[in-house]
Design a protein around this motif. Structure first.
Motif, PDB file in Angstrom:
ATOM      1  N   ASP A 195       0.767  -1.556  -0.048  1.00 57.82           N
ATOM      2  CA  ASP A 195      -0.056  -0.307  -0.152  1.00 57.82           C
ATOM      3  C   ASP A 195       0.715   1.167  -0.060  1.00 57.82           C
ATOM      4  O   ASP A 195       1.835   1.132   0.143  1.00 57.82           O
ATOM      5  CB  ASP A 195      -1.318  -0.190   1.247  1.00 57.82           C
ATOM      6  N   GLU A 196       0.347   2.393  -0.209  1.00 57.17           N
ATOM      7  CA  GLU A 196       0.946   3.425  -0.151  1.00 57.17           C
ATOM      8  C   GLU A 196       1.780   3.707   1.081  1.00 57.17           C
ATOM      9  O   GLU A 196       2.979   4.701   1.053  1.00 57.17           O
ATOM     10  CB  GLU A 196       0.367   4.855  -0.749  1.00 57.17           C
ATOM     11  N   THR A 197       1.707   3.654   1.955  1.00 60.56           N
ATOM     12  CA  THR A 197       2.570   3.835   3.618  1.00 60.56           C
ATOM     13  C   THR A 197       3.645   2.309   2.914  1.00 60.56           C
ATOM     14  O   THR A 197       4.471   3.215   4.087  1.00 60.56           O
ATOM     15  CB  THR A 197       2.024   3.189   4.338  1.00 60.56           C
ATOM     16  N   GLY A 198       3.473   1.970   2.491  1.00 58.76           N
ATOM     17  CA  GLY A 198       4.976   0.660   2.128  1.00 58.76           C
ATOM     18  C   GLY A 198       4.666  -0.547   2.909  1.00 58.76           C
ATOM     19  O   GLY A 198       5.374  -1.368   2.944  1.00 58.76           O
ATOM     20  N   LYS A 199       3.096  -0.628   3.441  1.00 63.75           N
ATOM     21  CA  LYS A 199       3.086  -2.110   4.259  1.00 63.75           C
ATOM     22  C   LYS A 199       2.976  -2.983   3.359  1.00 63.75           C
ATOM     23  O   LYS A 199       2.373  -2.985   2.356  1.00 63.75           O
ATOM     24  CB  LYS A 199       1.790  -1.631   4.986  1.00 63.75           C
ATOM     25  N   GLU A 200       2.902  -4.465   3.899  1.00 64.72           N
ATOM     26  CA  GLU A 200       3.165  -5.916   2.436  1.00 64.72           C
ATOM     27  C   GLU A 200       1.892  -6.369   2.883  1.00 64.72           C
ATOM     28  O   GLU A 200       1.731  -6.308   4.382  1.00 64.72           O
ATOM     29  CB  GLU A 200       4.091  -6.106   2.646  1.00 64.72           C
ATOM     30  N   TYR A 201       1.311  -7.166   1.879  1.00 63.98           N
ATOM     31  CA  TYR A 201       0.048  -7.373   2.047  1.00 63.98           C
ATOM     32  C   TYR A 201       0.609  -8.983   0.618  1.00 63.98           C
ATOM     33  O   TYR A 201       0.806  -8.848  -0.453  1.00 63.98           O
ATOM     34  CB  TYR A 201      -0.947  -6.972   1.656  1.00 63.98           C
ATOM     35  N   ILE A 202       0.649 -10.483   1.772  1.00 62.10           N
ATOM     36  CA  ILE A 202      -0.173 -11.808   0.051  1.00 62.10           C
ATOM     37  C   ILE A 202      -0.991 -11.406   0.006  1.00 62.10           C
ATOM     38  O   ILE A 202      -2.492 -10.723   0.675  1.00 62.10           O
ATOM     39  CB  ILE A 202       0.877 -12.863   1.296  1.00 62.10           C
ATOM     40  N   GLU A 203      -1.521 -11.240  -1.660  1.00 60.25           N
ATOM     41  CA  GLU A 203      -3.150 -11.315  -1.944  1.00 60.25           C
ATOM     42  C   GLU A 203      -3.459 -12.912  -1.834  1.00 60.25           C
ATOM     43  O   GLU A 203      -3.183 -13.908  -2.744  1.00 60.25           O
ATOM     44  CB  GLU A 203      -2.914 -10.605  -3.411  1.00 60.25           C
ATOM     45  N   SER A 204      -4.116 -13.056  -1.007  1.00 65.18           N
ATOM     46  CA  SER A 204      -4.880 -15.114  -0.886  1.00 65.18           C
ATOM     47  C   SER A 204      -6.092 -14.840  -1.854  1.00 65.18           C
ATOM     48  O   SER A 204      -6.315 -15.977  -2.489  1.00 65.18           O
ATOM     49  CB  SER A 204      -5.517 -14.767   1.118  1.00 65.18           C
ATOM     50  N   VAL A 205      -6.300 -13.862  -3.025  1.00 68.02           N
ATOM     51  CA  VAL A 205      -7.423 -14.212  -3.316  1.00 68.02           C
ATOM     52  C   VAL A 205      -6.377 -13.791  -5.068  1.00 68.02           C
ATOM     53  O   VAL A 205      -7.635 -13.154  -5.967  1.00 68.02           O
ATOM     54  CB  VAL A 205      -8.706 -13.163  -3.526  1.00 68.02           C
ATOM     55  N   ALA A 206      -5.659 -13.053  -5.307  1.00 66.67           N
ATOM     56  CA  ALA A 206      -5.274 -12.401  -5.833  1.00 66.67           C
ATOM     57  C   ALA A 206      -5.700 -11.302  -6.721  1.00 66.67           C
ATOM     58  O   ALA A 206      -6.228 -11.535  -8.693  1.00 66.67           O
ATOM     59  CB  ALA A 206      -4.987 -13.918  -7.658  1.00 66.67           C
ATOM     60  N   GLY A 207      -5.840 -10.475  -6.051  1.00 68.45           N
ATOM     61  CA  GLY A 207      -7.600  -9.429  -6.832  1.00 68.45           C
ATOM     62  C   GLY A 207      -8.885  -9.815  -6.449  1.00 68.45           C
ATOM     63  O   GLY A 207      -9.336  -9.700  -5.542  1.00 68.45           O
ATOM     64  N   LEU A 208      -9.083 -10.627  -7.350  1.00 66.89           N
ATOM     65  CA  LEU A 208     -10.506 -10.704  -7.610  1.00 66.89           C
ATOM     66  C   LEU A 208     -10.713 -11.903  -8.298  1.00 66.89           C
ATOM     67  O   LEU A 208     -11.227 -12.055  -9.500  1.00 66.89           O
ATOM     68  CB  LEU A 208     -11.613  -9.580  -8.659  1.00 66.89           C
ATOM     69  N   TRP A 209      -9.814 -13.040  -8.051  1.00 65.17           N
ATOM     70  CA  TRP A 209      -9.599 -14.719  -8.434  1.00 65.17           C
ATOM     71  C   TRP A 209      -9.219 -13.994  -9.703  1.00 65.17           C
ATOM     72  O   TRP A 209      -9.331 -15.129 -10.252  1.00 65.17           O
ATOM     73  CB  TRP A 209     -11.094 -15.170  -8.495  1.00 65.17           C
ATOM     74  N   CYS A 210      -7.921 -12.890 -10.306  1.00 64.18           N
ATOM     75  CA  CYS A 210      -7.991 -12.929 -11.082  1.00 64.18           C
ATOM     76  C   CYS A 210      -6.203 -12.725 -11.627  1.00 64.18           C
ATOM     77  O   CYS A 210      -5.844 -13.259 -12.626  1.00 64.18           O
ATOM     78  CB  CYS A 210      -8.486 -11.966 -11.643  1.00 64.18           C
ATOM     79  N   ALA A 211      -5.827 -12.592 -11.054  1.00 61.65           N
ATOM     80  CA  ALA A 211      -4.288 -12.062 -11.398  1.00 61.65           C
ATOM     81  C   ALA A 211      -3.229 -13.192 -10.992  1.00 61.65           C
ATOM     82  O   ALA A 211      -2.352 -13.324 -10.407  1.00 61.65           O
ATOM     83  CB  ALA A 211      -3.528 -10.568 -10.311  1.00 61.65           C
ATOM     84  N   ALA A 212      -3.465 -13.873 -12.028  1.00 59.03           N
ATOM     85  CA  ALA A 212      -3.234 -15.399 -12.261  1.00 59.03           C
ATOM     86  C   ALA A 212      -1.449 -15.586 -12.296  1.00 59.03           C
ATOM     87  O   ALA A 212      -1.024 -16.490 -11.028  1.00 59.03           O
ATOM     88  CB  ALA A 212      -3.618 -16.975 -13.245  1.00 59.03           C
ATOM     89  N   LEU A 213      -0.891 -15.153 -12.555  1.00 55.47           N
ATOM     90  CA  LEU A 213       0.040 -14.913 -12.981  1.00 55.47           C
ATOM     91  C   LEU A 213       0.978 -13.752 -12.098  1.00 55.47           C
ATOM     92  O   LEU A 213       2.291 -13.733 -12.111  1.00 55.47           O
ATOM     93  CB  LEU A 213       0.853 -14.213 -14.591  1.00 55.47           C
ATOM     94  N   GLY A 214       0.639 -13.429 -11.217  1.00 55.38           N
ATOM     95  CA  GLY A 214       0.637 -12.017 -10.187  1.00 55.38           C
ATOM     96  C   GLY A 214       1.293 -10.879 -10.517  1.00 55.38           C
ATOM     97  O   GLY A 214       0.688 -10.564 -11.469  1.00 55.38           O
ATOM     98  N   PHE A 215       1.910  -9.778  -9.549  1.00 56.85           N
ATOM     99  CA  PHE A 215       1.305  -8.851  -9.594  1.00 56.85           C
ATOM    100  C   PHE A 215       2.742  -8.080 -10.605  1.00 56.85           C
ATOM    101  O   PHE A 215       2.891  -6.371 -10.076  1.00 56.85           O
ATOM    102  CB  PHE A 215       1.343  -8.028  -8.930  1.00 56.85           C
ATOM    103  N   ASP A 216       3.961  -8.875 -11.301  1.00 58.38           N
ATOM    104  CA  ASP A 216       4.837  -7.735 -11.880  1.00 58.38           C
ATOM    105  C   ASP A 216       5.461  -9.218 -12.760  1.00 58.38           C
ATOM    106  O   ASP A 216       6.892  -8.600 -13.135  1.00 58.38           O
ATOM    107  CB  ASP A 216       5.666  -7.794 -10.516  1.00 58.38           C
ATOM    108  N   ASN A 217       4.813  -8.837 -14.157  1.00 58.08           N
ATOM    109  CA  ASN A 217       5.030  -9.905 -14.780  1.00 58.08           C
ATOM    110  C   ASN A 217       5.814  -9.045 -16.347  1.00 58.08           C
ATOM    111  O   ASN A 217       4.695  -8.967 -15.921  1.00 58.08           O
ATOM    112  CB  ASN A 217       3.787 -11.197 -15.173  1.00 58.08           C
ATOM    113  N   GLU A 218       6.246  -9.303 -16.725  1.00 60.66           N
ATOM    114  CA  GLU A 218       7.745  -8.031 -17.115  1.00 60.66           C
ATOM    115  C   GLU A 218       7.109  -9.128 -19.047  1.00 60.66           C
ATOM    116  O   GLU A 218       6.972  -7.901 -20.194  1.00 60.66           O
ATOM    117  CB  GLU A 218       8.944  -8.401 -17.064  1.00 60.66           C
ATOM    118  N   ARG A 219       6.924 -10.091 -18.740  1.00 55.21           N
ATOM    119  CA  ARG A 219       6.157 -10.585 -20.621  1.00 55.21           C
ATOM    120  C   ARG A 219       5.382 -10.303 -20.743  1.00 55.21           C
ATOM    121  O   ARG A 219       4.821  -9.848 -21.830  1.00 55.21           O
ATOM    122  CB  ARG A 219       6.273 -11.960 -20.501  1.00 55.21           C
ATOM    123  N   LEU A 220       3.567 -10.042 -19.557  1.00 57.11           N
ATOM    124  CA  LEU A 220       2.395  -9.590 -20.490  1.00 57.11           C
ATOM    125  C   LEU A 220       2.603  -7.590 -20.243  1.00 57.11           C
ATOM    126  O   LEU A 220       2.287  -7.324 -21.252  1.00 57.11           O
ATOM    127  CB  LEU A 220       2.357  -9.605 -18.807  1.00 57.11           C
TER     128      LEU A 220
END
Ligand SMILES: Cc1ncc(COP(=O)(O)O)c(C=O)c1O
Length: 469
Positions: free
Chosen positions: A48-73
């Protein structure tokens, strides 16, 4: 409106409160509570904007299957933007990304499919499929055969048609849906809905009998299609009882009712097979998909139809002169290019094997850590989709009163412990992490959530909200 404390006047939170109308949010409380502003992501984590880290247990809305930083995409999108940032598919126009993606989907379909129609969201895919079902029956001269059956607790989206199909009160109340002609059959949830001593098989038979009764009561000549998620997601990760879909499909076949599999969550390996239909023994006539189709890096959804459906659509469109349905962004080249790269990555990474390795670990750990917890009623799931349902009474499976907001309190505590969690109806905590999650990350996620659950238990006891274990 002046921002409420503790947000500074020009903070992102204050500007959010002042300007954004949030989906799925208590809009009034939001004016006081404000948002969690997510600023960046990497792998299965977001910050988040304060720098707090979270594991995303639902991939956002059941959707970010390849995680949040896939450079190929990212690259796939950038390259397509430079080459052809937009073109459409109306009046027989086409472009390579749309053609390639359609070919890839047909090649991967769980049963023979004929054509792919593209839209931008799961809701639009389902609305498009509803209209196709109506058009199909008009083509066949069956002008009365138009009613559509969903299931109580099913989730198919929030546009007018898909919200009518959805079987959740929050999506109907005050919105004047469902529309006439949309029916709902029972939820196939053995834990809550089976009779005392009823086996899964007998319960499945009863579900099929109920469906048949509904079709007969309405008149089979008026019933066009049934929609089903292989595993019901937003309704609470509900797995049907053993033998359910073959029994349901026998009824549908008897009355010439189409089956639409809503694979918006279950598609693309979520359940351990490419499609939820394969895991649950479903032979659909139409498939809708979205979300993991592009790992949700850009919006895109797809409707696949079999050849029987396609031929009827084709004939009718020829009679009328056009298939008068489509979105400006149907098959948009940039999301299509990202989806192509996503499907390639699933193949290259052998993500199916990964899910079949990590999925059983998630399922086993959820059961080992939580099944005996005083607040936990049922732990359920398969592959990398799961749920932990919190109950007030373990013996009777009785849930907490909704006013106690137990699920919401759990997700808040989880966030404090560094996990973004999602609770749905009946205080059910859902799990649908990015498919790339490792066993180690699963363990970290569950350790953090375990602390939240223990804290919640202490709080409830302190507040004398009775827990019967
Ligand atoms: C099974 C299912 N179908 C349809 C939808 C609607 O998709 P969207 O939110 O992209 O419109 C969802 C969204 O969560 C879903 O889970």
């Amino acid at each position: 409106m002046a921002p409420p404390p503790p947000f500074g006047a020009n903070s992102a939170a204050a500007r959010d409160i002042a300007n954004v109308l949030h989906p799925y949010t208590d809009l009034q409380s939001h004016q006081q509570v404000g948002p969690v502003v997510i600023s960046r992501g990497k792998g299965v984590r977001v910050w988040d904007e304060t720098g707090k880290e979270y594991i995303e247990s639902v991939a956002g809305l059941w959707c970010a299957a390849l995680g949040f930083d896939n450079e190929r995409l990212v690259q796939a999108a950038a390259e397509q933007m430079r080459k052809l940032p937009f073109y459409h598919a109306f009046t027989a126009k086409a472009h390579e990304p749309m053609i390639d993606l359609a070919e890839m989907l047909i090649a991967r379909a769980p049963v023979p499919m004929s054509k792919v129609f593209f839209a931008n969201s799961g809701s639009e895919a389902n609305d498009s499929a509803i209209k196709m079902v109506w058009y199909y029956n008009n083509a066949l001269g069956r002008t009365q055969k138009k009613k559509i059956i969903g299931r109580l607790k099913g989730y198919h989206g929030i546009t007018i048609g898909s919200a009518s199909l959805t079987g959740l009160p929050a999506n109907h109340r005050s919105f004047d849906v469902p529309l006439p002609g949309f029916l709902h059959t029972m939820t196939p949830h053995h834990y809550h809905d089976a009779l005392p001593g009823e086996s899964e098989e007998d319960f499945a038979t009863r579900c099929a009998d109920e469906l048949e009764k509904l079709i007969l009561a309405e008149g089979p000549e008026t019933v066009a299609a049934m929609w089903a998620e292989p595993i019901m997601g937003a309704g609470g990760v509900i797995l049907p009882p053993k033998g359910y879909f073959p029994k349901i499909q026998a009824v549908l076949k008897k009355y010439d009712v189409l089956l639409v599999a809503d694979e918006v969550i279950c598609g693309f390996w979520r359940t351990g097979n490419y499609w939820g239909s394969q895991t649950l023994d479903i032979v659909p006539d139409i498939i809708t998909s979205a979300k993991a189709l592009s790992s949700s890096y850009l919006p895109i959804s797809a409707v696949m139809v079999n050849d029987t459906v396609f031929q009827a659509l084709a004939t009718e469109s020829h009679t009328i002169g056009t298939f008068g349905h489509g979105f400006t962004y149907s098959g948009h080249p940039v999301p299509a290019a990202v989806a192509i790269e996503t499907l390639k990555l699933y193949d290259e990474l052998d993500i199916g094997t990964h899910v079949r390795d990590v999925g059983p670990h998630l399922q086993a750990e959820l059961r080992r850590r939580f099944a005996d917890h005083p607040l936990v009623g049922e732990v359920r799931g398969t592959g990398l989709i799961a749920a932990v349902e919190l109950v007030q009474n373990k013996a009777t499976h009785g849930n907490f009163p909704p006013a106690a907001k137990v699920g919401g309190r759990f997700t808040k505590l989880s966030e404090e412990h560094g996990v973004i969690a999602r609770s749905v109806a009946n205080d059910t905590i859902c799990f649908s992490p990015p498919l790339i999650i490792t066993k180690d990350e699963v363990d970290q996620m569950l350790t953090r959530m375990g602390k939240a659950l223990d804290e919640l238990t202490v709080q409830l006891r302190r507040e004398q909200i009775a827990v019967v274990s």
